[in-house]
Enzyme design. Structure first.
Site, mmCIF file in Angstrom:
data_model
loop_
_atom_site.group_PDB
_atom_site.id
_atom_site.type_symbol
_atom_site.label_atom_id
_atom_site.label_comp_id
_atom_site.label_asym_id
_atom_site.label_seq_id
_atom_site.Cartn_x
_atom_site.Cartn_y
_atom_site.Cartn_z
ATOM 1 C CB SER A 174 4.627 -2.129 12.063
ATOM 2 O OG SER A 174 4.289 -0.782 12.342
ATOM 3 C CD GLU B 66 -3.027 5.678 6.669
ATOM 4 O OE1 GLU B 66 -2.962 5.725 5.426
ATOM 5 O OE2 GLU B 66 -2.160 5.119 7.376
ATOM 6 C CG ASN C 157 -1.732 1.239 1.379
ATOM 7 O OD1 ASN C 157 -1.832 2.039 0.442
ATOM 8 N ND2 ASN C 157 -2.337 1.437 2.545
ATOM 9 N N GLY D 233 2.121 2.112 10.794
ATOM 10 C CA GLY D 233 3.120 3.171 10.682
ATOM 11 C C GLY D 233 3.854 3.467 11.977
ATOM 12 C CE LYS E 268 -0.151 3.333 4.760
ATOM 13 N NZ LYS E 268 -0.222 3.450 6.198
ATOM 14 C CG HIS F 108 -6.098 2.121 4.961
ATOM 15 N ND1 HIS F 108 -5.643 3.074 5.844
ATOM 16 C CD2 HIS F 108 -5.102 1.208 4.846
ATOM 17 C CE1 HIS F 108 -4.419 2.749 6.243
ATOM 18 N NE2 HIS F 108 -4.071 1.621 5.653
ATOM 19 C CD GLU G 237 -3.972 -2.367 7.137
ATOM 20 O OE1 GLU G 237 -2.802 -2.584 6.802
ATOM 21 O OE2 GLU G 237 -4.597 -1.366 6.795
HETATM 22 P P1 PGA Z 1 2.470 0.163 7.658
HETATM 23 O O1 PGA Z 1 1.038 0.470 6.977
HETATM 24 O O2 PGA Z 1 2.957 -1.137 7.080
HETATM 25 O O3 PGA Z 1 3.330 1.330 7.259
HETATM 26 O O4 PGA Z 1 2.258 0.080 9.120
HETATM 27 C C1 PGA Z 1 0.106 -0.535 6.737
HETATM 28 C C2 PGA Z 1 -1.137 0.023 6.118
HETATM 29 O O5 PGA Z 1 -1.548 1.140 6.487
HETATM 30 O O6 PGA Z 1 -1.752 -0.610 5.244
#
Ligand code: PGA
Length: 271
Positions: A235, A119, A31, A195, A33, A117, A189
């Site tokens: 992560s 976010e 992903n 993150g 982003k 997601h 998630e």
């Molecule tokens: P990350 O993000 O691997 O940077 O923690 C995962 C995601 O938001 O899909």
């Protein structure tokens, strides 16, 4: 006699279920982003093949920003990597300034879409109801949906993880049929792991994945639930992917930060 045939059918059912759960493919989904311009994506796909070996044991997908859907598809397709989007609108077309439809994503070579997601939920007020409408749309136009769910740190601390996930699954999936449900990928998630560098441990993730599978079972039945891949995200990195993938109900990973660098993503692909 009757008992024998009943037992026979039950044994057959169990062995089919066992075979299906062991046949579930593994998935590695990047992903990006809001990262990478077309030039940066080009540089990535020029370097990535250096780290790729012939056989990938998992299906590999990358969710890219809208402006690079088409070029990313053109560069990734021959590597056996699928390209998809990170969001979409619930309507096929219309006066929705700034939005992108399912058909547009498909026409640019996209084969899947991330929905809900965290976010999108937190920063853009996306609700379970809107995730549901988008899911229906993706299913009807034939785009593979990856529905993301997960609890915040606060919800976990309050012991609300199960309740939050159940609500996200029940309202997000809504009234879809078993046949439709079997086409969905679920991604767990935990918001506190995204993150942050601190992933859920494999045990913690497995516990939640198995809980999610129970929820899917009670609503859509054993067979459908055993067909739905459940990915873990938060992560994931080359150092922890292998242990996560060993768990029975972890069918793949959704990778943000560690998918941005070609070498680190390749390490995850060959976990
Ligand atoms: P990350 O993000 O691997 O940077 O923690 C995962 C995601 O938001 O899909």
């Amino acid at each position: 006699m009757l008992l024998n045939s009943k037992l026979g059918y039950y044994a057959l059912f169990l062995s089919i279920k066992f075979a299906i759960s062991h046949m579930r493919k593994k998935w590695i989904v990047g992903n990006w982003k809001m990262h990478k311009t077309p030039a940066e994506a080009k540089a990535y796909f020029e370097v990535l093949p250096v780290f790729l070996q012939k056989n990938m044991k998992a299906r590999v997908l990358i969710a890219v920003p809208f402006p690079i859907l088409l070029p990313a598809f053109q560069m990734a397709n021959h590597l056996g990597i699928e390209i998809g989007a990170q969001n979409m609108h619930e309507m096929p077309s219309g006066a929705f300034t700034g939005e992108v439809s399912c058909e547009m994503i498909q026409d640019c070579g996209g084969s899947f879409v991330l929905l809900g997601h965290s976010e999108r939920r937190q920063l853009f007020q996306e609700s379970d109801a809107s995730v549901h409408r988008k899911l229906k749309r993706a299913l009807s136009c034939g785009l593979q949906p990856i529905v993301c769910i997960g609890e915040t740190q606060e919800e976990r601390n309050l012991g609300l993880t199960q309740r939050v996930l159940l609500r996200q699954i029940e309202e997000g999936f809504g009234d879809i049929s078993s046949e439709e449900a079997s086409k969905v990928i679920l991604a767990y998630e935990p918001v506190w792991a995204i993150g942050t560098g601190s992933s859920a441990t494999p045990d913690m993730a497995q516990e939640v994945h198995s809980m999610c599978r129970q929820m899917l079972k009670s609503r859509w039945g054993d067979l459908t639930a055993s067909q739905i891949p459940i990915l873990y995200g938060g992560s994931v990195k080359p150092e922890n992917v292998r242990d996560l993938m060993q768990e029975e109900d972890i069918d793949g990973v959704l990778v943000g930060g560690a998918s941005l660098d070609a070498e680190s993503f390749a390490k995850i692909i060959y976990y």
